[in-house]
Scaffold this active site. Structure first.
Site: not given
Ligand code: PLP
Ligand code: COI
Length: 340
Positions: A82, A184
């Site tokens: 990602r 991200k």
């Molecule tokens: N959506 C957003 C906007 C996020 O910042 C995050 C955090 O990483 C997620 C979803 C969840 O993604 P993940 O499960 O890969 O941490």
């Molecule tokens: C995460 O879950 O790793 C994120 O980046 C979310 C952030 C809002 C702390």
């Protein structure tokens, strides 16, 4: 190794400076060999691309102490992929995916005294990121970059731990069609700050963003994907403008293969929210945080699971996912990387 003297059970989601961070610099078209360093501060040009035009991307993952005392992390290969996708969209060089995984192992190992003990309720949050570091004044990509990964021990992302949240349908938009919602990039979070400050001031825990084009479908919150339960179905959002959460993709697998649920990834109209039995926010930081209530222009949608505790199906998903992460439940092949 001797663990740090920290009240692990009462940690919030904050930054604590730890011993080492991994750093690699990109210059003249190539990444250097990288190193673990002690200096937590960064010195760079006042005109750096990241400072002027927000050319920065990041990842988030965690390391866990398992029941049998190993330190592991969860699917770092997906974070590597990602970050590479984010880099391509932001005209940044890709940090090689195998080197990303290696950097995570190195930085966790170098800070092993900061990895919260098994059963403490805390985990080690890992924050890899990359930014344009040389001077740019015209709007164009930098030519020099720094990749960095630090760690910090954390507790629950939302105050109150497993208490169901109250969230609002946001007054603002998060991500345009064909924009950057699926990567991200720091810019997605910068623009959400006004909305989150406002939502908190109004007494809400988070914003649930609708799709920017029609504002009739739900997308995700500022820092997590959203999941719903209806009958024995696990339902999540399909959209090109949400972040492809690794937690959500893992939960889809867990729901189907461990819990025998039907999984649907599809558009979810705001109107359908009244039909769900349980809801939760999922992500690395959020893990699964139950949602008890969604407020849409002052109108309350209360889930039958209530405001006291997680609903039964979300609880099962939570127990299974965290069981896999902490080594209590056998993981699908390739999900767990042992570090120590
Ligand atoms: N959506 C957003 C906007 C996020 O910042 C995050 C955090 O990483 C997620 C979803 C969840 O993604 P993940 O499960 O890969 O941490
Ligand atoms: C995460 O879950 O790793 C994120 O980046 C979310 C952030 C809002 C702390």
């Amino acid at each position: 190794m001797e663990k740090q003297n920290i009240d692990w059970a009462n940690l919030g989601f904050g930054y604590i400076t730890t011993d080492k961070r991994y750093v690699s610099n990109f210059k003249d078209g190539a990444w250097d060999e990288g190193a673990l360093i002690s200096d937590a501060n960064i010195t760079m040009s006042e005109c750096a691309g990241v400072l002027q035009y927000a050319q920065t991307i990041f990842e988030g993952l965690k390391a866990y102490t398992t029941e049998d005392g190993h330190i592991v992390c969860f699917r770092p290969d997906l974070n590597a992929a990602r970050l590479a996708d984010s880099a391509r969209r932001m005209e940044m060089p890709v940090f090689p995916e195998d080197r990303f995984v290696e950097s995570i192992k190195q930085v966790v190992r170098a800070n092993d005294s900061w990895v919260p003990p098994y059963g403490s309720g805390a985990t080690l949050y890992i924050r890899p990121y990359m930014f344009g570091s040389n001077a740019v004044i015209g709007v164009k990509p930098a030519t020099e970059y720094q990749y960095r990964a630090f760690v910090t021990p954390v507790g629950p992302y939302f105050k109150g731990g497993a208490k169901p949240l109250t969230i609002k349908i946001a007054d603002f938009d998060r991500a345009a069609p064909r924009g950057t919602g699926h990567i991200k990039a720091g810019l997605n979070y910068a623009m959400s700050l006004h909305a989150i400050v406002q939502a908190h001031a109004e007494g809400y825990d988070e914003n649930l963003y609708p799709d920017a084009a029609t504002r009739t479908k739900i997308e995700e919150t500022g820092g997590a994907n959203i999941i719903f339960i209806k009958y024995n179905k696990f339902i999540t959002v399909k959209s090109d403008s949400i972040l492809p959460s690794i937690t959500r993709r893992s939960l889809e697998y867990v729901a189907e293969h461990y819990l025998g649920m039907e999984v649907e990834e599809r558009e979810i109209p705001i109107e359908e929210l009244t039909e769900f039995e349980e809801a939760g926010l999922c992500g690395t930081a959020a893990v699964i945080s139950p949602v008890g209530k969604i407020v849409n222009s002052g109108k309350e949608i209360c889930f039958p699971s209530g405001m006291e505790k997680m609903g039964p199906k979300i609880q099962k998903l939570y127990d299974t996912l965290t069981g896999i992460q902490m080594g209590r439940i056998e993981a699908p092949e390739g999900w767990i990387y042992t570090i120590e």
